[in-house]
Design an enzyme around this catalytic site. Structure first.
Site, PDB file in Angstrom:
ATOM      1  N   ARG A  52      21.424  93.396  91.495  1.00 33.02           N
ATOM      2  CA  ARG A  52      22.515  92.542  91.017  1.00 33.02           C
ATOM      3  C   ARG A  52      22.144  91.959  89.647  1.00 33.02           C
ATOM      4  NH1 ARG A  52      26.885  90.800  93.503  1.00 33.02           N
ATOM      5  NH2 ARG A  52      26.301  92.267  95.129  1.00 33.02           N
ATOM      6  N   LYS A  58      27.059  98.003  90.871  1.00 34.21           N
ATOM      7  CA  LYS A  58      28.234  98.659  91.456  1.00 34.21           C
ATOM      8  C   LYS A  58      27.967 100.169  91.493  1.00 34.21           C
ATOM      9  CE  LYS A  58      31.395  94.948  90.251  1.00 34.21           C
ATOM     10  NZ  LYS A  58      30.899  94.089  89.191  1.00 34.21           N
ATOM     11  N   TYR A  99       7.761  83.347  84.049  1.00 35.32           N
ATOM     12  CA  TYR A  99       8.676  82.857  83.004  1.00 35.32           C
ATOM     13  C   TYR A  99       8.473  83.642  81.717  1.00 35.32           C
ATOM     14  CZ  TYR A  99      11.831  79.063  83.971  1.00 35.32           C
ATOM     15  OH  TYR A  99      12.918  78.359  84.371  1.00 35.32           O
ATOM     16  N   ASP A 126      34.227  96.433  79.260  1.00 32.65           N
ATOM     17  CA  ASP A 126      33.462  95.980  80.421  1.00 32.65           C
ATOM     18  C   ASP A 126      33.518  97.112  81.435  1.00 32.65           C
ATOM     19  OD1 ASP A 126      32.554  94.954  82.780  1.00 32.65           O
ATOM     20  OD2 ASP A 126      33.812  93.160  82.766  1.00 32.65           O
ATOM     21  N   GLU A 179      10.920  83.364  78.692  1.00 36.98           N
ATOM     22  CA  GLU A 179      12.022  83.092  77.755  1.00 36.98           C
ATOM     23  C   GLU A 179      11.760  83.774  76.416  1.00 36.98           C
ATOM     24  OE1 GLU A 179      12.162  78.863  77.593  1.00 36.98           O
ATOM     25  OE2 GLU A 179      13.434  78.701  79.378  1.00 36.98           O
ATOM     26  N   THR A 202      27.974  95.260  84.843  1.00 40.13           N
ATOM     27  CA  THR A 202      27.097  94.821  85.920  1.00 40.13           C
ATOM     28  C   THR A 202      26.215  96.017  86.248  1.00 40.13           C
ATOM     29  OG1 THR A 202      28.729  95.536  87.549  1.00 40.13           O
ATOM     30  CG2 THR A 202      28.752  93.209  86.977  1.00 40.13           C
TER      31      THR A 202
HETATM   32  N1  PLP Z   1      33.477  92.705  85.188  1.00 41.33           N
HETATM   33  C1  PLP Z   1      34.150  93.437  86.070  1.00 41.33           C
HETATM   34  C2  PLP Z   1      35.076  94.495  85.559  1.00 41.33           C
HETATM   35  C3  PLP Z   1      34.008  93.225  87.436  1.00 41.33           C
HETATM   36  O1  PLP Z   1      34.715  93.941  88.313  1.00 41.33           O
HETATM   37  C4  PLP Z   1      33.126  92.213  87.871  1.00 41.33           C
HETATM   38  C5  PLP Z   1      32.896  91.922  89.299  1.00 41.33           C
HETATM   39  O2  PLP Z   1      33.403  92.494  90.199  1.00 41.33           O
HETATM   40  C6  PLP Z   1      32.460  91.448  86.910  1.00 41.33           C
HETATM   41  C7  PLP Z   1      32.653  91.724  85.580  1.00 41.33           C
HETATM   42  C8  PLP Z   1      31.631  90.275  87.286  1.00 41.33           C
HETATM   43  O3  PLP Z   1      30.438  90.558  87.760  1.00 41.33           O
HETATM   44  P1  PLP Z   1      29.582  89.454  88.531  1.00 41.33           P
HETATM   45  O4  PLP Z   1      30.246  89.280  89.855  1.00 41.33           O
HETATM   46  O5  PLP Z   1      28.263  90.097  88.585  1.00 41.33           O
HETATM   47  O6  PLP Z   1      29.603  88.205  87.718  1.00 41.33           O
END
Ligand code: PLP
Length: 433
Positions: free
Chosen positions: A241, A235, A51, A206, A53, A232
């Protein structure tokens, strides 16, 4: 203390079956990848027991000297992997995944019911960019914030920046979100910056899908124009993950992003960080700075182009006419079939991809397209020639889908699925070939 095989043969067997499925199938889901053994070792380590935090040096628990060292290393590598100056940019590596990372940003810089604009999900955006339908606020990001999506120009398949600008001037969002889950082209960050500045909004990217391509400068650099960048880590980046949030260190629109975002992650929305994931992420971010990773990302893009051009040769319609990144979106509607049926047939042939909405679709459950990505099979060593073969396999699957659709009595998707499951489905032999 037993290993998994002795302690729980049931789970062991399921894992073995999944491993075999991953090994035997053509993995073409654009958001998936195969991470490395080194990352998996870190993720499966004793780091999961701790842990911690808080942030390095400011924890709510004792015994964190090694975890502090690990998290600082991970932060430093994250900044280095994306070529960022640590005086100008900071990063939080604790988000549990992409959706929490995005929600954390929104709660950091917005008040409940402030306005956001992200790419509409049926046009390639992600749920967590404010998705809602005419009937329902589907995502928490549209329940707690007021969302007005922007869309593609349906005639070109490219983001309609003119319409985004016009809508933003009327809607006055506090946050504009670039980035997508199913968009084969790059974003025009300079244009989006101008729009955000004109209406006094934060600009966030994002980059979940393309973070590996960004790290290796294979696509445009969102850090040049954005205030906040989320991603993320599992990918194209090929990590465990998880999620990350990058933020400018200087205040933006009067907000100290560093403290707002760090506080939104913890204690705002999360508790203890997943230190095993942070360990795996640090390993991935070291690799992301290597020449091999750069070569890999170049191949991801060239393989995707080979796939796109073969599909075009075979007569398929691609949204936006091609691809500049790791994915293609195929519009199957001109053939008279949909993505759901094609996905199912291809799945039976161990070709794993997903049905996807394409601009102009009416139904999200039975959308008109399929999304195909190159990162995972490129990790497995596939070349352009192999991706041409993949296009040919998909073509065979589509032909079988057309034939199966013709043989099914009833027009509902359920009728089609029932037919495939029945022993008299006469095309199984063809599929196993
Ligand atoms: N943002 C984008 C552009 C995504 O394509 C995805 C998932 O495919 C996410 C966020 C969300 O990620 P997670 O599934 O890890 O919550």
């Amino acid at each position: 203390d037993y290993g998994l095989t002795e302690a729980d043969p049931e789970v062991r067997t399921i894992i073995d079956k999944e491993k075999e499925r991953q090994f035997k199938s053509l993995e073409l889901i654009a958001s998936e990848n195969f991470t490395s053994r080194a990352v998996m070792e870190a993720v499966g380590s004793c780091l999961t027991n701790k842990y911690s935090e808080g942030l390095p040096g400011k924890r709510y628990y004792g015994g964190n000297e090694h975890i502090d060292e690990l998290e600082i290393l991970c932060q430093q590598r994250a900044l280095a992997a994306f070529h960022l100056d640590g005086k100008k940019w900071g990063v939080n590596v604790q988000p549990l995944s992409g959706s929490p990372a995005n929600f954390e940003v929104y709660t950091a810089v917005l008040k409940p019911h402030d306005r956001i604009m992200g790419l509409d999900l049926p046009h390639g955006g992600h749920l967590s960019h404010g998705f809602m339908t005419a009937k329902r606020r589907v995502s928490g990001t549209s329940i707690y914030f007021e969302s007005m999506p922007y869309r593609l120009d349906e005639s070109t398949g490219i983001v309609d920046y003119d319409m985004l600008e016009k809508t933003a001037v009327l809607f006055r969002p506090k946050l504009i979100i670039a980035g997508a889950s199913a968009y084969p082209r790059d974003f025009d960050y300079a244009r989006m910056r101008k729009i955000a500045d004109a209406v006094g909004a934060f600009l966030m990217m994002d980059m979940a899908h393309i973070s590996g391509l960004v790290a290796t400068s294979v696509v445009a650099d969102p850090f040049e124009y954005c205030d906040i960048v989320t991603t993320t880590t599992h990918k194209s980046l090929r990590g465990p993950r998880g999620g990350m949030i990058f933020f400018k260190k200087d205040p933006v629109l009067g907000v100290d992003l560093e403290s707002a975002i760090n506080n939104a992650v913890f204690p705002g929305l999360q508790g203890g960080p997943h230190n095993h994931t942070i360990g795996g992420l640090a390993v991935c971010l070291k690799y992301a700075q290597s020449p091999e990773f750069k070569a890999y990302q170049n191949k991801v893009v060239s393989n995707c182009r080979a796939l796109a051009s073969r599909l075009t040769e075979l007569g398929y319609t691609l949204v936006s006419g091609g691809s500049d990144n790791h994915l293609v979106l195929v519009d199957l509607r001109p053939l008279g079939i949909d993505g759901a049926r094609a996905e199912k047939i291809l799945d039976l042939a161990s070709i794993t991809l997903n049905k996807n909405s394409v601009p102009g679709d009416k139904s999200a459950l039975v959308p008109g397209g399929i999304r195909i990505g190159s990162p995972a099979m490129t990790t497995r060593g596939f070349t352009e020639k192999d991706f041409v073969a993949i296009a040919d396999f998909i073509h065979e699957g589509v032909k079988i889908t057309l034939e199966a659709k013709r043989l099914v009595s009833g027009s509902k998707l359920q009728d089609f699925m029932k037919f495939l499951a029945s022993p008299d489905f006469p095309l199984l032999d063809k599929l196993s070939d």
